[in-house]
Scaffold this motif. Structure first.
Motif, PDB file in Angstrom:
ATOM      1  N   TRP A 174      15.063   4.321   1.917  1.00 54.37           N
ATOM      2  CA  TRP A 174      14.840   3.029   2.509  1.00 54.37           C
ATOM      3  C   TRP A 174      13.821   3.115   3.554  1.00 54.37           C
ATOM      4  N   PHE A 175      13.808   4.249   4.369  1.00 47.96           N
ATOM      5  CA  PHE A 175      12.525   4.360   5.279  1.00 47.96           C
ATOM      6  C   PHE A 175      11.138   4.531   4.743  1.00 47.96           C
ATOM      7  N   ALA A 176      11.270   5.109   3.491  1.00 51.78           N
ATOM      8  CA  ALA A 176      10.056   5.160   2.647  1.00 51.78           C
ATOM      9  C   ALA A 176       9.589   3.814   2.465  1.00 51.78           C
ATOM     10  N   PRO A 188       0.746  -1.258   0.013  1.00 60.40           N
ATOM     11  CA  PRO A 188      -0.001  -0.043  -0.098  1.00 60.40           C
ATOM     12  C   PRO A 188       0.771   1.224  -0.026  1.00 60.40           C
ATOM     13  N   ASN A 189       0.312   2.375  -0.841  1.00 63.59           N
ATOM     14  CA  ASN A 189       1.157   3.496  -0.724  1.00 63.59           C
ATOM     15  C   ASN A 189       0.895   4.132   0.777  1.00 63.59           C
ATOM     16  N   PRO A 190       1.985   4.168   1.481  1.00 58.68           N
ATOM     17  CA  PRO A 190       1.816   4.696   2.597  1.00 58.68           C
ATOM     18  C   PRO A 190       1.392   6.211   2.863  1.00 58.68           C
ATOM     19  N   TYR A 191       1.907   7.032   2.148  1.00 62.04           N
ATOM     20  CA  TYR A 191       1.495   8.449   2.178  1.00 62.04           C
ATOM     21  C   TYR A 191      -0.031   8.679   1.989  1.00 62.04           C
ATOM     22  N   LEU A 192      -0.877   7.910   0.899  1.00 61.95           N
ATOM     23  CA  LEU A 192      -2.009   7.802   0.931  1.00 61.95           C
ATOM     24  C   LEU A 192      -2.809   7.250   1.753  1.00 61.95           C
ATOM     25  N   LEU A 193      -2.102   6.162   2.578  1.00 67.05           N
ATOM     26  CA  LEU A 193      -2.712   5.461   3.872  1.00 67.05           C
ATOM     27  C   LEU A 193      -2.864   6.609   4.816  1.00 67.05           C
ATOM     28  N   VAL A 194      -1.811   7.560   5.175  1.00 63.14           N
ATOM     29  CA  VAL A 194      -2.164   8.362   6.099  1.00 63.14           C
ATOM     30  C   VAL A 194      -3.203   9.381   5.794  1.00 63.14           C
ATOM     31  N   LYS A 195      -3.256   9.948   4.656  1.00 71.71           N
ATOM     32  CA  LYS A 195      -4.176  10.888   4.085  1.00 71.71           C
ATOM     33  C   LYS A 195      -5.515  10.326   4.215  1.00 71.71           C
ATOM     34  N   GLY A 196      -5.854   8.842   3.842  1.00 70.39           N
ATOM     35  CA  GLY A 196      -7.138   8.522   4.138  1.00 70.39           C
ATOM     36  C   GLY A 196      -8.162   8.603   3.126  1.00 70.39           C
ATOM     37  N   GLY A 197      -9.114   7.850   3.100  1.00 69.85           N
ATOM     38  CA  GLY A 197     -10.201   8.420   2.204  1.00 69.85           C
ATOM     39  C   GLY A 197      -9.984   7.707   0.803  1.00 69.85           C
ATOM     40  N   ALA A 213       8.926   5.521  10.351  1.00 70.82           N
ATOM     41  CA  ALA A 213       9.626   5.320   9.046  1.00 70.82           C
ATOM     42  C   ALA A 213       9.485   6.774   8.391  1.00 70.82           C
ATOM     43  N   LEU A 214       7.864   7.040   8.150  1.00 68.95           N
ATOM     44  CA  LEU A 214       7.826   8.159   7.490  1.00 68.95           C
ATOM     45  C   LEU A 214       8.417   9.515   8.092  1.00 68.95           C
ATOM     46  N   ARG A 215       8.544   9.631   9.347  1.00 68.77           N
ATOM     47  CA  ARG A 215       9.143  10.615  10.030  1.00 68.77           C
ATOM     48  C   ARG A 215      10.535  10.562   9.848  1.00 68.77           C
ATOM     49  N   PHE A 216      11.179   9.453   9.512  1.00 72.23           N
ATOM     50  CA  PHE A 216      12.499   9.360   9.389  1.00 72.23           C
ATOM     51  C   PHE A 216      13.008   9.882   8.041  1.00 72.23           C
ATOM     52  N   THR A 217      12.027   9.843   7.073  1.00 72.32           N
ATOM     53  CA  THR A 217      12.370  10.329   5.821  1.00 72.32           C
ATOM     54  C   THR A 217      12.715  11.871   5.671  1.00 72.32           C
ATOM     55  N   THR A 218      12.095  12.614   6.646  1.00 72.61           N
ATOM     56  CA  THR A 218      12.300  13.942   6.600  1.00 72.61           C
ATOM     57  C   THR A 218      13.433  14.381   7.272  1.00 72.61           C
TER      58      THR A 218
END
Length: 733
Positions: A370-372, A211-220, A354-359
């Protein structure tokens, strides 16, 4: 009157400003200090913290004692004093053993900064070190910290805790909070990865559908599930990386059980209980992910973190395995009363952290990428444990190659080559080496494994391997029965694995880093009409009369099924099966993940029988298909013509009629292969002779003898040929 040596006063004024110096003099009036001096040589072990705070070690008197003066900037870090006070009051026993006290009240300055006064962790600056400076002791420290957080700090809370029900997206947004709502670096990096706006709901990375984790955070998103999960909350540090854990030593031996936690500006009494463990784990793995590991190692470590499997151990650096187990196993034991729910919660905590570590830009592009990937793997495993895999939703992904290739920084060295313009006459330029395989088997095939290893599979499923320089590698023996007729073997591109098709089953053979072989459970072929698709690499595919089925290369598990057109004559897939070509006799159907399908017509009839009554009596002729590694081009050779299409812009880039000789030689199963590169060049092996049919007249390449098989590497830089007498040749393209 407070006395501060002139040198120290000047340093404080320069580094911290006059307001801090004035505050120290005011504080002396309240505490009756008469002397304050900085530790000499200046204590710089902490330097400037990640929050931008300035830390000073000082001796004050009377009474004589050591303290830490911490000047905290305005904003979120400025809340540390208040947060630390709450943490100290939450559990006095834990605070006494594992937190750093505030012997004097903090003071807010006129410019918004805060001056804090903290006790010395472990009573000594010299004998106390941050866990990040340790090495082999880190797993022991991690076990003690995780056990202490979950059983000591939160044990009494868990006795009366009621799980909170929350959707996955709401949980992730709360955990990411500032880095999500600000729309800053997290969003920017997602856009760089081309998986944010616009973006596919499902990704293919490391050979897996995720699953795309960015869209999972966004939801909907209608194609992504958003199940409700049960999570436990309690006391949490909030930013528990290794340098926020101080560990004392005694006689040079680390005293892991006496750890102290510092920098509690993100402390919360209602924190996600998985956050600290997840942050600690990722922090401990940073040294092993900020360089690009081999595809095999990368996938093994990612999967071991989210779903440990003993078979993956041999592919991972042992120290990394120990660090993963120290956190994961200790946490599972501590949360044994609610383990199933905890497993999901911890995976979602890993996704968020892991998403936070990408920042964190100091991780470098490789580490952030890798964290993404880890965020996607963790999210996928969490959804699978909830039973929400989205299996009934057609998987979508863009682009066709590794979805986590960062634009603008060059493709990952393990990603398929970026498509370029159509180049019809690309060909072998320079022979790098040749060797004897020892095989004279007209069913033998050749392929490229990870790191350009060369692999030959004979007609019994026996496997022989070489490095790109021609050095032999361990292989595996074959066994009866023989493989099916034709090219019925495929070499994996991400792992050292091979799949072979026997009459009734598929067999997957793995070559672990520690040596030997490992065979996955056989995959039953229901009937003689079920075939292995001999293209792919990150994944593999099979087809019958109804579907092309994409499989994971590790276990053979089904990833997705794509409906076939009726009367399927041929099929081929890209390296990750994001582009699937399926042909009837005179039609080519192209499935493009996340985009509309294509349908193209081709001319096709048997030579010398293209008119007259026999044409109606004979079955429709077949054809040969090839898809380039990235999926940028699809090529087809029928009995009448050769055609190449660009899948990116849906153009026909090449078409010509075959010569009579080409038409006559287009039949057969042995020594036949069609290969397409990312430039659109076709290489056609027909009856042992290699040509480039995308040049008018079908240019025949120079060769000695005949070939059983040819292969092009994943990146399109190398070509391997297997001669009918057993000779292997490796060429630059």
């Amino acid at each position: 009157m407070l006395f501060i040596p002139q040198e120290d006063a000047d340093w404080i004024r320069t580094e911290c400003g006059a307001l801090v110096l004035e505050e120290l003099h005011r504080r002396a009036g309240e505490t009756e200090w008469t002397h304050l001096s900085l530790r000499r040589p200046l204590w710089t072990a902490r330097g400037r913290s990640y929050t931008g705070a300035v830390l000073l070690a000082a001796d004050v008197a009377p009474p004589a004692r050591q303290i830490i003066i911490k000047v905290v900037p305005e904003g979120a870090p400025g809340k540390e004093a208040e947060a630390l006070a709450k943490a100290l009051a939450a559990d006095e026993t834990f605070a006494t053993r594992h937190l750093v006290g505030q012997p004097f009240k903090p003071r807010r300055l006129e410019d918004g900064r805060t001056v804090m006064f903290q006790a010395i962790a472990g009573d000594s600056l010299r004998d106390t070190v941050p866990a990040g400076s340790l090495d082999e002791e880190i797993p022991e420290v991690a076990r003690e910290v995780v056990r202490g957080l979950l059983t000591d700090w939160n044990g009494t809370l868990l006795d009366t805790a009621v799980p909170e029900e929350v959707t996955v997206s709401a949980f992730l947004r709360r955990e990411l909070d500032d880095v999500w709502t600000a729309g800053g670096s997290l969003h920017a990096f997602g856009r760089d990865l081309r998986v944010f706006e616009p973006s596919p709901p499902w990704l293919y990375s490391d050979g897996s559908r995720l699953p795309n984790p960015y869209l999972l955070v966004k939801g909907g998103h209608p194609a992504l599930p958003d199940p409700t999960v049960r999570v436990l909350r309690g006391r949490g540090h909030g930013d528990l990386h290794l340098d926020n854990i101080l560990v004392p030593t005694k006689e040079k031996v680390t005293q892991a059980h006496d750890y102290r936690l510092i920098d509690l500006c993100t402390y919360s009494g209602t924190a996600d209980l998985g956050r600290d463990a997840a942050t600690l784990l990722l922090s401990a793995l940073v040294p092993y992910v900020c360089h690009e590991p081999s595809p095999e190692q990368r996938k093994a470590l990612l999967r071991f973190i989210v779903d440990p499997d003993a078979r993956q151990r041999g592919l991972i650096v042992p120290v990394a395995v120990e660090r993963v187990e120290a956190v994961r196993a200790t946490a599972r034991t501590a949360m044994s009363r609610t383990r199933d729910a905890w497993d999901v919660q911890f995976l979602l905590s890993l996704t968020a952290m892991a998403l936070r570590f990408t920042t964190y830009r100091d991780m470098g592009i490789t580490g952030r990428r890798w964290f993404a990937r880890l965020a996607a793997h963790a999210a996928g495993q969490a959804l699978s444990l909830t039973g929400e895999t989205g299996a009934d939703v057609p998987p979508v992904s863009e682009p066709g190659r590794d979805s986590f290739a960062v634009a603008g920084f060059g493709e990952s060295p393990n990603a398929a080559t970026t498509p370029t313009s159509f180049v019809p006459d690309q060909g072998p330029r320079r022979r790098l080496w040749e060797a004897q395989s020892g095989l004279q088997d007209d069913r033998a095939v050749i392929g490229f494994g990870p790191d350009h290893t060369v692999v030959v599979v004979d007609g019994t499923g026996g496997i022989r391997r070489w490095t790109v320089d021609g050095d032999p590698l361990p292989g595996a023996g074959g066994r009866p029965p023989q493989l099916r007729l034709g090219h019925q073997a495929l070499v994996a591109s991400l792992t050292h694995s091979v799949v072979v098709a026997r009459p009734r089953e598929l067999e997957i053979v793995h070559f672990p880093a520690e040596g030997g072989t490992r065979r996955s459970a056989p995959i039953e072929l229901p009937d003689a009409g079920h075939f292995l698709v001999t293209s792919g690499g990150d994944v593999f595919a099979t087809h019958d009369g109804n579907h092309v089925t994409v499989h994971d290369f590790d276990s053979g598990a089904v990833i997705e099924r794509i409906p076939c057109p009726p009367s399927l004559a041929a099929s081929a897939v890209s390296i990750d099966a994001s582009v699937v070509a399926m042909a009837r006799s005179r039609e080519v159907h192209v499935h493009r993940r996340g985009r509309s399908p294509l349908r193209m017509s081709v001319a096709n009839s048997l030579p010398h029988l293209r008119s007259g009554f026999l044409k109606a009596l004979l079955p429709d002729p077949g054809c040969q298909l090839a898809v380039s590694p990235s999926g940028s081009h699809v090529g087809c050779v029928t009995f009448e013509e050769v055609v190449v299409w660009s899948t990116d812009d849906e153009r026909e880039v090449y078409r010509r009629r075959l010569t009579d000789r080409e038409s006559r030689e287009a039949t057969g199963a042995k020594r036949m292969r069609l290969v397409c590169t990312d430039t659109g060049t076709l290489f056609w092996l027909r009856r042992g002779r290699l040509s480039t049919p995308t040049v008018d007249g079908g240019t025949q390449l120079r060769q000695s003898g005949t070939y059983n098989d040819v292969a092009v590497s994943r990146d399109g830089l190398l070509m391997a040929m297997l001669g009918s007498e057993g000779r292997i040749e490796l060429w630059d393209l």
